[in-house]
Design a protein around this motif. Structure first.
Motif, mmCIF file in Angstrom:
data_model
loop_
_atom_site.group_PDB
_atom_site.id
_atom_site.type_symbol
_atom_site.label_atom_id
_atom_site.label_comp_id
_atom_site.label_asym_id
_atom_site.label_seq_id
_atom_site.Cartn_x
_atom_site.Cartn_y
_atom_site.Cartn_z
ATOM 1 N N LEU A 6 0.826 -1.204 0.000
ATOM 2 C CA LEU A 6 0.000 0.000 0.000
ATOM 3 C C LEU A 6 0.863 1.258 0.000
ATOM 4 O O LEU A 6 0.670 2.156 -0.823
ATOM 5 C CB LEU A 6 -0.933 -0.001 1.212
ATOM 6 C CG LEU A 6 -1.762 1.266 1.402
ATOM 7 C CD1 LEU A 6 -2.735 1.447 0.243
ATOM 8 C CD2 LEU A 6 -2.499 1.218 2.733
ATOM 9 N N TYR A 7 1.833 1.326 0.905
ATOM 10 C CA TYR A 7 2.686 2.515 0.975
ATOM 11 C C TYR A 7 3.600 2.649 -0.237
ATOM 12 O O TYR A 7 3.891 3.759 -0.671
ATOM 13 C CB TYR A 7 3.469 2.561 2.288
ATOM 14 C CG TYR A 7 2.629 3.165 3.380
ATOM 15 C CD1 TYR A 7 2.554 4.534 3.548
ATOM 16 C CD2 TYR A 7 1.854 2.360 4.214
ATOM 17 C CE1 TYR A 7 1.756 5.095 4.521
ATOM 18 C CE2 TYR A 7 1.052 2.916 5.180
ATOM 19 C CZ TYR A 7 0.997 4.279 5.340
ATOM 20 O OH TYR A 7 0.199 4.831 6.294
ATOM 21 N N ALA A 8 4.029 1.551 -0.807
ATOM 22 C CA ALA A 8 4.820 1.616 -2.035
ATOM 23 C C ALA A 8 3.992 2.261 -3.146
ATOM 24 O O ALA A 8 4.495 3.106 -3.895
ATOM 25 C CB ALA A 8 5.289 0.226 -2.447
ATOM 26 N N ARG A 9 2.727 1.899 -3.238
ATOM 27 C CA ARG A 9 1.850 2.494 -4.254
ATOM 28 C C ARG A 9 1.568 3.966 -3.960
ATOM 29 O O ARG A 9 1.595 4.798 -4.858
ATOM 30 C CB ARG A 9 0.538 1.730 -4.339
ATOM 31 C CG ARG A 9 0.685 0.428 -5.044
ATOM 32 C CD ARG A 9 -0.654 -0.195 -5.262
ATOM 33 N NE ARG A 9 -0.513 -1.396 -6.058
ATOM 34 C CZ ARG A 9 -1.523 -1.967 -6.662
ATOM 35 N NH1 ARG A 9 -2.727 -1.470 -6.579
ATOM 36 N NH2 ARG A 9 -1.323 -3.061 -7.370
ATOM 37 N N GLY A 12 4.724 5.869 -4.685
ATOM 38 C CA GLY A 12 5.276 5.692 -6.021
ATOM 39 C C GLY A 12 6.640 5.020 -6.033
ATOM 40 O O GLY A 12 7.460 5.268 -6.902
ATOM 41 N N ILE A 13 6.880 4.144 -5.063
ATOM 42 C CA ILE A 13 8.154 3.435 -4.953
ATOM 43 C C ILE A 13 8.177 2.304 -5.972
ATOM 44 O O ILE A 13 7.278 1.465 -6.001
ATOM 45 C CB ILE A 13 8.358 2.848 -3.534
ATOM 46 C CG1 ILE A 13 8.211 3.923 -2.462
ATOM 47 C CG2 ILE A 13 9.683 2.114 -3.422
ATOM 48 C CD1 ILE A 13 9.244 5.003 -2.482
ATOM 49 N N LYS A 14 9.197 2.285 -6.823
ATOM 50 C CA LYS A 14 9.310 1.257 -7.862
ATOM 51 C C LYS A 14 10.700 0.639 -7.814
ATOM 52 O O LYS A 14 11.633 1.220 -7.284
ATOM 53 C CB LYS A 14 9.064 1.874 -9.230
ATOM 54 C CG LYS A 14 7.651 2.409 -9.393
ATOM 55 C CD LYS A 14 7.443 3.025 -10.738
ATOM 56 C CE LYS A 14 6.032 3.585 -10.806
ATOM 57 N NZ LYS A 14 5.800 4.382 -11.981
ATOM 58 N N SER A 15 10.821 -0.534 -8.431
ATOM 59 C CA SER A 15 12.098 -1.237 -8.502
ATOM 60 C C SER A 15 13.159 -0.319 -9.112
ATOM 61 O O SER A 15 12.855 0.437 -10.023
ATOM 62 C CB SER A 15 11.920 -2.483 -9.369
ATOM 63 O OG SER A 15 13.087 -3.235 -9.400
ATOM 64 N N SER A 20 10.538 -1.553 3.009
ATOM 65 C CA SER A 20 10.965 -2.695 3.829
ATOM 66 C C SER A 20 10.216 -2.786 5.156
ATOM 67 O O SER A 20 10.121 -3.865 5.733
ATOM 68 C CB SER A 20 12.466 -2.638 4.085
ATOM 69 O OG SER A 20 12.806 -1.448 4.743
ATOM 70 N N SER A 21 9.679 -1.663 5.645
ATOM 71 C CA SER A 21 8.877 -1.725 6.870
ATOM 72 C C SER A 21 7.982 -0.498 6.983
ATOM 73 O O SER A 21 8.281 0.560 6.437
ATOM 74 C CB SER A 21 9.769 -1.828 8.114
ATOM 75 O OG SER A 21 10.456 -0.622 8.338
ATOM 76 N N VAL A 33 7.950 4.956 7.366
ATOM 77 C CA VAL A 33 8.079 4.048 6.225
ATOM 78 C C VAL A 33 9.556 3.956 5.881
ATOM 79 O O VAL A 33 10.188 4.967 5.588
ATOM 80 C CB VAL A 33 7.285 4.567 5.003
ATOM 81 C CG1 VAL A 33 7.421 3.607 3.834
ATOM 82 C CG2 VAL A 33 5.823 4.775 5.363
ATOM 83 N N GLN A 34 10.104 2.750 5.933
ATOM 84 C CA GLN A 34 11.518 2.556 5.596
ATOM 85 C C GLN A 34 11.608 2.021 4.176
ATOM 86 O O GLN A 34 10.940 1.056 3.811
ATOM 87 C CB GLN A 34 12.180 1.580 6.560
ATOM 88 C CG GLN A 34 13.665 1.466 6.341
ATOM 89 C CD GLN A 34 14.352 0.729 7.479
ATOM 90 O OE1 GLN A 34 13.795 0.547 8.554
ATOM 91 N NE2 GLN A 34 15.557 0.307 7.233
ATOM 92 N N VAL A 35 12.448 2.685 3.367
ATOM 93 C CA VAL A 35 12.633 2.312 1.964
ATOM 94 C C VAL A 35 14.077 1.865 1.778
ATOM 95 O O VAL A 35 14.997 2.542 2.239
ATOM 96 C CB VAL A 35 12.320 3.504 1.035
ATOM 97 C CG1 VAL A 35 12.564 3.150 -0.417
ATOM 98 C CG2 VAL A 35 10.886 3.979 1.244
ATOM 99 N N GLU A 36 14.265 0.721 1.127
ATOM 100 C CA GLU A 36 15.607 0.184 0.879
ATOM 101 C C GLU A 36 15.720 -0.247 -0.571
ATOM 102 O O GLU A 36 14.712 -0.505 -1.233
ATOM 103 C CB GLU A 36 15.879 -1.026 1.767
ATOM 104 C CG GLU A 36 15.931 -0.706 3.239
ATOM 105 C CD GLU A 36 16.171 -1.950 4.086
ATOM 106 O OE1 GLU A 36 16.084 -3.077 3.555
ATOM 107 O OE2 GLU A 36 16.413 -1.799 5.282
ATOM 108 N N GLN A 37 16.953 -0.361 -1.013
ATOM 109 C CA GLN A 37 17.200 -0.868 -2.354
ATOM 110 C C GLN A 37 17.102 -2.386 -2.325
ATOM 111 O O GLN A 37 17.507 -3.027 -1.360
ATOM 112 C CB GLN A 37 18.587 -0.442 -2.814
ATOM 113 C CG GLN A 37 18.796 -0.603 -4.285
ATOM 114 C CD GLN A 37 20.081 0.043 -4.740
ATOM 115 O OE1 GLN A 37 21.011 0.198 -3.959
ATOM 116 N NE2 GLN A 37 20.139 0.416 -5.996
ATOM 117 N N GLU A 38 16.535 -2.971 -3.372
ATOM 118 C CA GLU A 38 16.426 -4.428 -3.454
ATOM 119 C C GLU A 38 17.822 -5.056 -3.432
ATOM 120 O O GLU A 38 18.767 -4.494 -3.974
ATOM 121 C CB GLU A 38 15.702 -4.826 -4.735
ATOM 122 C CG GLU A 38 14.263 -4.378 -4.762
ATOM 123 C CD GLU A 38 13.609 -4.572 -6.118
ATOM 124 O OE1 GLU A 38 14.331 -4.824 -7.108
ATOM 125 O OE2 GLU A 38 12.385 -4.456 -6.188
ATOM 126 N N ALA A 39 17.934 -6.223 -2.814
ATOM 127 C CA ALA A 39 19.216 -6.923 -2.729
ATOM 128 C C ALA A 39 19.755 -7.199 -4.133
ATOM 129 O O ALA A 39 19.022 -7.672 -5.006
ATOM 130 C CB ALA A 39 19.051 -8.235 -1.969
#
Length: 65
Positions: A6-9, A12-15, A20-21, A33-39
């Motif tokens: 929900l928060y990614a949408r 507007g967080i995209k790959s 992450s939390s 809201v914690q945002v991280e780069q994909e591994a």
């Protein structure tokens, strides 16, 4: 729908980034809201598109008015 999705949408967080939390603190009227780069994701320069090492990984705080 999960809270992370929900928060990614909403934000507007995209790959290659991901939420992450999500933590809710009702007394403080605060959502963290914690945002991280994909591994394994590689960072690219937004100007030239070349792969970059990145330069900053410090935490930041943003307050929506």
């Amino acid at each position: 729908m999960r809270d992370k999705d929900l928060y990614a949408r909403i934000l507007g967080i995209k790959s290659p980034w991901q939420v992450s939390s999500v933590e809710l603190a009702l007394p403080e009227r605060e959502v963290t809201v914690q945002v991280e780069q994909e591994a394994g994701a590689k960072q690219c320069c937004s100007t030239c598109g070349q792969i970059s090492q990145g330069y900053d990984s410090r935490k930041r705080r943003w307050q929506h008015l």
